[in-house]
Design a protein around this motif. Structure first.
Motif, short mmCIF file in Angstrom:
data_model
loop_
_atom_site.label_atom_id
_atom_site.label_comp_id
_atom_site.label_asym_id
_atom_site.label_seq_id
_atom_site.Cartn_x
_atom_site.Cartn_y
_atom_site.Cartn_z
N THR A 47 0.84 -1.21 0.00
CA THR A 47 0.00 0.00 0.00
C THR A 47 0.86 1.25 0.00
OG1 THR A 47 -1.71 -1.21 1.16
CG2 THR A 47 -1.82 1.20 1.31
N GLU A 48 1.95 1.20 0.74
CA GLU A 48 2.81 2.36 0.88
C GLU A 48 3.34 2.87 -0.46
OE1 GLU A 48 6.14 1.61 3.44
OE2 GLU A 48 6.71 3.73 3.34
N GLN A 51 0.80 5.18 -1.74
CA GLN A 51 0.70 6.36 -0.87
C GLN A 51 1.84 7.33 -1.15
OE1 GLN A 51 0.69 4.21 2.83
NE2 GLN A 51 -1.54 4.36 3.08
N ARG A 52 3.04 6.78 -1.30
CA ARG A 52 4.23 7.61 -1.49
C ARG A 52 4.31 8.23 -2.88
NH1 ARG A 52 8.57 5.87 1.77
NH2 ARG A 52 10.06 6.97 0.47
N GLY A 55 0.32 9.68 -4.15
CA GLY A 55 0.23 10.81 -3.23
C GLY A 55 -0.93 10.74 -2.26
N GLU A 56 -0.65 11.05 -1.00
CA GLU A 56 -1.65 11.00 0.08
C GLU A 56 -2.84 11.92 -0.19
OE1 GLU A 56 -2.02 9.13 2.54
OE2 GLU A 56 -0.08 8.34 3.20
N SER A 57 -2.57 13.03 -0.90
CA SER A 57 -3.64 14.03 -1.04
C SER A 57 -4.58 13.72 -2.21
CB SER A 57 -3.02 15.42 -1.26
OG SER A 57 -2.52 15.49 -2.59
N VAL A 61 -5.72 7.85 -3.59
CA VAL A 61 -5.28 7.32 -2.29
C VAL A 61 -6.33 7.58 -1.21
CG1 VAL A 61 -3.53 7.52 -0.47
CG2 VAL A 61 -2.84 7.38 -2.87
N GLN A 62 -6.96 8.74 -1.25
CA GLN A 62 -7.94 9.08 -0.21
C GLN A 62 -9.16 8.17 -0.23
OE1 GLN A 62 -8.51 12.18 1.83
NE2 GLN A 62 -6.28 12.30 1.88
N THR A 67 -7.73 -1.61 -0.69
CA THR A 67 -6.65 -1.95 0.23
C THR A 67 -7.12 -3.03 1.19
OG1 THR A 67 -5.74 0.26 0.04
CG2 THR A 67 -5.17 -0.95 2.03
N ARG A 200 -5.44 20.36 0.82
CA ARG A 200 -4.69 19.16 0.39
C ARG A 200 -3.82 19.44 -0.82
NH1 ARG A 200 -9.49 15.70 0.66
NH2 ARG A 200 -9.41 15.66 -1.56
N ASP A 258 0.08 12.89 -7.78
CA ASP A 258 1.06 13.83 -7.23
C ASP A 258 2.46 13.76 -7.83
OD1 ASP A 258 -0.71 14.99 -5.58
OD2 ASP A 258 0.07 14.16 -3.69
#
Ligand code: HAM
Length: 420
Positions: A47-48, A51-52, A55-57, A61-62, A67, A200, A258
Motif C-alpha cells: 500500500t505504501e 501512498q508515497r 500521493g496522500e492528497s 489514495v484518499q 486496500t 490538500r 502527485d
C-alpha cells in the motif's frame, strides 16, 4: 445462484475478446516500433508504494484504493495505476545500471473504487508506457507521437492533445502560494470538493468541473514557470510542431496524481464529454528518487482500454471482422467419429480452424450449428464418401458443393480460403 458481477466490473465475452486482442496487438506493434519492451508487474503491491507516489492528497489514495490486510498482516493494495509498479521494478531489478533510457510498456487490469458509469469502472484495463532515465523534451515528444501512432493504426481521428507544464517543485511551490492567495477569499463560494482540496492540493481546484469560471481567471502556472521549465515546455512545443502534432496549451490541466513534474498531457475525444480522456500522462522526474533511487527523470502515459473500445465500436467497420471457423466437419453417423477426430487433427495441424459436432445432431442440426459458428466450409463425411476416400465440401459463403479427396482436403481448403 450467485450470478451477479461485483459493481463496476465486466465480463469480456467471446466476440468481444477478439476486439480486445486486436487493440492490444495494435498497441504492442506500435510500442515495438518505438523500441519499448513489455513489463508485467503484480496486480497488488505494498500500500505504501501508492501512498508515497500517487500521493496522500489524491482522490485515488484518499478514497479509491482497494486496500486489504493479507493473512500475514501486511497492507496490500490492488494497483490503481501502473506507473508506481514500473518505477518500483526499475529499482528492484537495477534497470538504472543498464543503458538509459529504459523504455517499457504494459497492458493490464487496474482497480479503483469509483462510481461506475459508461467508460468508468472499478476494474478497468490500461495500456501504457513509461520511460526512465531521459530528461530531454524529445522523449516527451516521442511518447506523444507513439500515442498518436497507435490511434492512427486504429483509424481514430479528431482527437485532441492537451498540454501543460506544472513546473518543478521550486517554481510550483511559489505558484501554489499565489494560487492559494487567489482562492482564499473565494472559499465560501466554492463547491464542497474544492473546499476540501484547498488545503490538500490547491492545484486541483484548477480542473474542477463545477467552479470552472474561477479556474479560468486564476493565475496560470505557465506564466510563473522557472526558466528551465519554461524552456522545456517551449522545446517540446517546437518538437511537436516539427512532427505535425497539433496540440492545445491548456493551463488548467493539472492531472490527479502527485508525482508529476513539468510536462502533463491528455489526449481527448471531444465528442465524449467527461469520459472523453483517452490517455493521461506526464513527466515524473522525482518519482524514482521518492522510492529511494538516485534522481532519475521519467515520463509516460496510460489510457483506458474500455473507453477506447467504446469509441471504436461506434464504427464497427474500423474493427477487424469476427473470427470464423475455416471448416466444420459434418458426420453422417456416430460411427464416423474416430475418422472425424483424425481428420480434425490433420486440419488443425495444417493451421486450419476446424470443428465438428459432439452432440449427435442430425445433418440439418449440424449445418445450423456450422452456420451459427460462421464456418466458411462444411465437409460432409458419410459411408459413401469414406468408401471412396472423399468428402463433400460445401462452400457456405459462395454456395455450391464439390467432392474433394480426403488426402487433399487441407491443401484444397488452404487454397480456396486464401489462407495465409
Ligand atoms: P490516470 O489519468 O489516472 O493516469 O489514468 C489514465 C487513463 O486511464 C485515463 O485517462 C482513462 O482513460 C483510464 N482510466 C482511469 N480510471 C479509469 C476507470 N475507473 N475506468 C476506466 N478507465 C479509467 C494514470 O493512471 C497514470 N499512471 C498515467 C501515467 C503513466 N502517467 C505517467 N505514466
Amino acid at each position: 445462484m450467485l450470478t451477479n458481477l461485483p459493481r463496476g466490473t465486466n465480463d469480456i465475452l467471446p466476440g468481444e475478446t477478439e476486439r480486445w486482442q486486436w487493440v492490444e496487438e495494435q498497441f504492442r506493434v506500435a510500442c515495438r516500433l518505438y523500441g519499448y519492451r513489455e513489463i508485467r508487474t503484480p496486480v497488488f503491491e505494498h500500500t505504501e508504494l501508492f501512498q508515497r507516489t500517487v500521493g496522500e492528497s489524491t482522490d485515488i489514495v484518499q478514497k479509491e484504493m482497494y486496500t486489504f490486510t493479507d493473512r500475514g498482516g501486511k497492507s496490500l493494495t490492488l494497483r490503481p495505476e501502473g506507473t508506481a509498479g514500473a518505477a518500483r521494478a526499475y529499482l528492484e531489478h537495477s534497470f538504472y545500471a543498464e543503458p538509459q533510457p529504459v523504455k517499457l510498456f504494459y497492458l493490464g487490469p487496474m482497480f479503483r473504487f469509483e462510481r461506475p458509469q459508461s467508460g468508468r469502472y472499478r476494474q478497468f484495463h490500461q495500456y501504457g508506457v513509461e520511460v526512465f532515465g531521459a530528461a530531454d523534451p524529445a522523449v516527451d515528444a516521442e511518447v506523444i507521437a507513439l500515442a498518436r501512432h497507435f490511434f492512427q493504426r486504429l483509424g481514430l481521428q479528431g482527437l485532441q492533445v492537451h498540454l501543460n507544464s506544472i513546473g518543478c517543485p521550486t517554481c510550483r511551490a511559489e505558484y501554489r502560494q499565489l494560487l492559494a492567495g487567489y482562492y482564499q477569499p473565494l472559499l465560501p463560494q466554492l463547491c464542497e470538493d474544492c473546499r476540501g482540496r484547498f488545503d490538500r492540493n490547491v492545484l486541483r481546484l484548477l480542473d474542477c468541473k463545477v467552479d470552472v469560471e474561477y479556474a479560468r481567471t486564476a493565475p496560470k502556472l505557465t506564466d510563473h514557470l522557472c526558466a528551465d521549465c519554461q524552456k522545456h515546455l517551449e522545446t517540446l512545443g517546437g518538437y511537436l510542431r516539427e512532427l505535425g502534432i497539433a496540440y492545445e496549451l491548456n493551463p488548467q490541466l493539472v492531472r490527479g496524481l502527485d508525482y508529476y513534474t513539468r510536462t502533463v498531457f491528455e489526449i481527448i475525444d471531444p465528442t465524449l464529454g467527461t469520459q472523453g480522456t483517452l490517455i493521461g500522462g506526464g513527466r515524473y522526474d522525482g518519482l524514482v528518487e521518492e522510492l529511494g533511487g538516485k534522481p532519475t527523470p521519467g515520463i509516460g502515459f496510460a489510457g483506458g482500454l474500455e473507453r477506447l473500445l467504446l469509441i471504436l465500436e461506434k464504427d464497427p467497420q474500423r474493427l477487424p471482422p469476427a473470427t470464423r471457423l475455416d471448416v466444420f466437419l459434418a458426420l453422417l453417423g456416430s460411427k464416423f467419429v474416430p475418422e472425424g477426430l483424425r481428420l480434425l487433427g490433420r486440419l488443425r495441424q495444417a493451421g486450419l480452424s476446424a470443428d465438428m459436432d459432439f452432440l449427435g445432431r442430425s445433418l440439418k442440426g449440424q449445418l445450423r450449428y456450422a452456420s451459427k459458428n460462421q464456418a466458411r466450409f462444411v465437409a460432409l463425411l458419410g459411408e459413401e464418401e469414406l468408401s471412396r476416400g472423399v468428402v463433400a465440401l460445401k462452400d457456405m459463403e459462395q454456395g455450391g458443393q464439390v467432392e474433394v479427396s480426403i488426402e487433399r482436403l487441407e491443401k484444397t481448403l488452404l487454397e480456396r480460403s486464401n489462407h495465409r
